[in-house]
Write a protein that holds these residues in place. Structure first.
Motif, PDB file in Angstrom:
ATOM      1  N   VAL A  72       0.828  -1.210   0.000  1.00 56.43           N
ATOM      2  CA  VAL A  72       0.000   0.000   0.000  1.00 56.43           C
ATOM      3  C   VAL A  72       0.864   1.262   0.000  1.00 56.43           C
ATOM      4  O   VAL A  72       0.606   2.215  -0.730  1.00 56.43           O
ATOM      5  CB  VAL A  72      -0.946  -0.001   1.224  1.00 56.43           C
ATOM      6  N   GLY A  90       2.238   3.838   7.427  1.00 52.70           N
ATOM      7  CA  GLY A  90       1.029   3.369   8.093  1.00 52.70           C
ATOM      8  C   GLY A  90       0.958   3.874   9.528  1.00 52.70           C
ATOM      9  O   GLY A  90      -0.121   4.192  10.042  1.00 52.70           O
ATOM     10  N   SER A 104      -1.724   6.621  11.131  1.00 55.77           N
ATOM     11  CA  SER A 104      -2.667   5.888  11.982  1.00 55.77           C
ATOM     12  C   SER A 104      -3.532   6.824  12.824  1.00 55.77           C
ATOM     13  O   SER A 104      -4.525   6.397  13.411  1.00 55.77           O
ATOM     14  CB  SER A 104      -1.918   4.913  12.890  1.00 55.77           C
ATOM     15  N   TYR A 116      -5.684   9.293   8.214  1.00 51.56           N
ATOM     16  CA  TYR A 116      -6.310   8.564   7.105  1.00 51.56           C
ATOM     17  C   TYR A 116      -6.319   7.052   7.298  1.00 51.56           C
ATOM     18  O   TYR A 116      -7.137   6.360   6.697  1.00 51.56           O
ATOM     19  CB  TYR A 116      -5.589   8.911   5.788  1.00 51.56           C
ATOM     20  N   TYR A 117      -5.407   6.534   8.101  1.00 52.84           N
ATOM     21  CA  TYR A 117      -5.399   5.093   8.358  1.00 52.84           C
ATOM     22  C   TYR A 117      -5.695   4.786   9.817  1.00 52.84           C
ATOM     23  O   TYR A 117      -5.106   3.880  10.406  1.00 52.84           O
ATOM     24  CB  TYR A 117      -4.069   4.471   7.900  1.00 52.84           C
ATOM     25  N   SER A 118      -6.628   5.547  10.397  1.00 55.14           N
ATOM     26  CA  SER A 118      -6.981   5.330  11.807  1.00 55.14           C
ATOM     27  C   SER A 118      -7.570   3.943  12.027  1.00 55.14           C
ATOM     28  O   SER A 118      -7.598   3.445  13.153  1.00 55.14           O
ATOM     29  CB  SER A 118      -7.957   6.405  12.288  1.00 55.14           C
ATOM     30  N   LYS A 119      -8.014   3.286  10.954  1.00 55.55           N
ATOM     31  CA  LYS A 119      -8.541   1.917  11.114  1.00 55.55           C
ATOM     32  C   LYS A 119      -7.469   0.972  11.658  1.00 55.55           C
ATOM     33  O   LYS A 119      -7.790  -0.080  12.230  1.00 55.55           O
ATOM     34  CB  LYS A 119      -9.093   1.388   9.795  1.00 55.55           C
ATOM     35  N   LEU A 120      -6.206   1.333  11.513  1.00 57.36           N
ATOM     36  CA  LEU A 120      -5.137   0.484  12.062  1.00 57.36           C
ATOM     37  C   LEU A 120      -5.213   0.407  13.584  1.00 57.36           C
ATOM     38  O   LEU A 120      -4.694  -0.535  14.184  1.00 57.36           O
ATOM     39  CB  LEU A 120      -3.763   1.024  11.640  1.00 57.36           C
TER      40      LEU A 120
END
Ligand code: SF4
Length: 222
Positions: free
Chosen positions: A195, A203, A207, A210-214
């Motif tokens: 990615v 990532g 975190s 935009y990648y807070s889902k991590l």
């Protein structure tokens, strides 16, 4: 029961200073003294000492002082070549992912330009189908799907007598097997991240946005 070691959560981080004995109650500098002393004894082995010594010299040389302040100067590719030269290695191995063939060609040219003899082995070497190791049909590409073969990559480089092996983009787990079976010491130049352009720390940087889902919470249960 001894307290868990959690340096990543430490609020003192005095271990890099003269006050290294002032860490928290679970500080390994205090609670693991015997292990640290045993580990230190390993550096008495001449080959280990020289490897560690040159690694520290290499690290120091990656900074330089400018009038405006200290700055970095060596990208990792440069660092790998410089360290290998310091160690007196002549023959280098590259274990690479098929998805990074173009990058490995460039790396090979860079290292050959510095005088190294370079042996490279792709992850698919051997042409063994994935069903050989029990990968189920619904986790294989339709038709023929060749397995990544990191143990063969290690053994091929072992058979070639490479003195220092460089990992380029092997998958998670495949890299573990390569590192486990390699006879020569290894370094990692490229960490696969499909990615983030092989820059996994992106990532972590993202975190909180935009990648807070991590950061989601999950159970280890299947
Ligand atoms: S070694 Fe001790 S002081 Fe250093 S980060 Fe770990 S707990 Fe903190």
């Amino acid at each position: 029961m001894a307290e868990k070691i959690e340096c990543a959560k430490c609020t003192k981080v005095v271990c890099g200073s003269k006050e290294s004995d002032q860490g928290p109650s679970n500080c390994p500098t205090k609670t693991k003294r015997d292990i640290i002393q045993q580990a230190l004894a390993e550096y008495d082995k001449p080959e280990v000492r020289e490897f560690a010594r040159q690694a520290s010299i290499q690290e120091f040389e990656c900074y330089m002082d400018l009038p405006e302040g200290t700055t970095t100067r060596n990208p990792r590719v440069e660092e790998v070549a410089q360290f290998a030269k310091k160690m007196g290695y002549k023959k280098l191995g590259i274990a690479f992912c098929a998805g990074l063939t173009a990058e490995t060609k460039i790396l090979t040219t860079i290292l050959e330009n510095r005088g190294f003899d370079v042996v490279s082995v792709i992850c698919k070497a051997g042409g063994i189908p994935k069903e050989t190791i029990g990968v189920p049909e619904d986790h294989r590409a339709a038709g023929w799907d060749t397995m990544c073969n990191p143990i063969s990559q290690s053994e091929i480089l072992n058979s070639e007598g490479t003195e220092f092996n460089i990992v380029v983009g092997l998958c998670v787990g495949h890299d573990s097997l390569f590192l486990r079976y390699s006879h020569a010491p290894c370094t990692v130049l490229v960490v696969k991240d499909r990615v983030f352009g092989h820059n996994p720390v992106a990532g972590l940087y993202l975190s909180g946005s935009y990648y807070s889902k991590l950061m989601r919470k999950e159970s280890l249960d299947p």
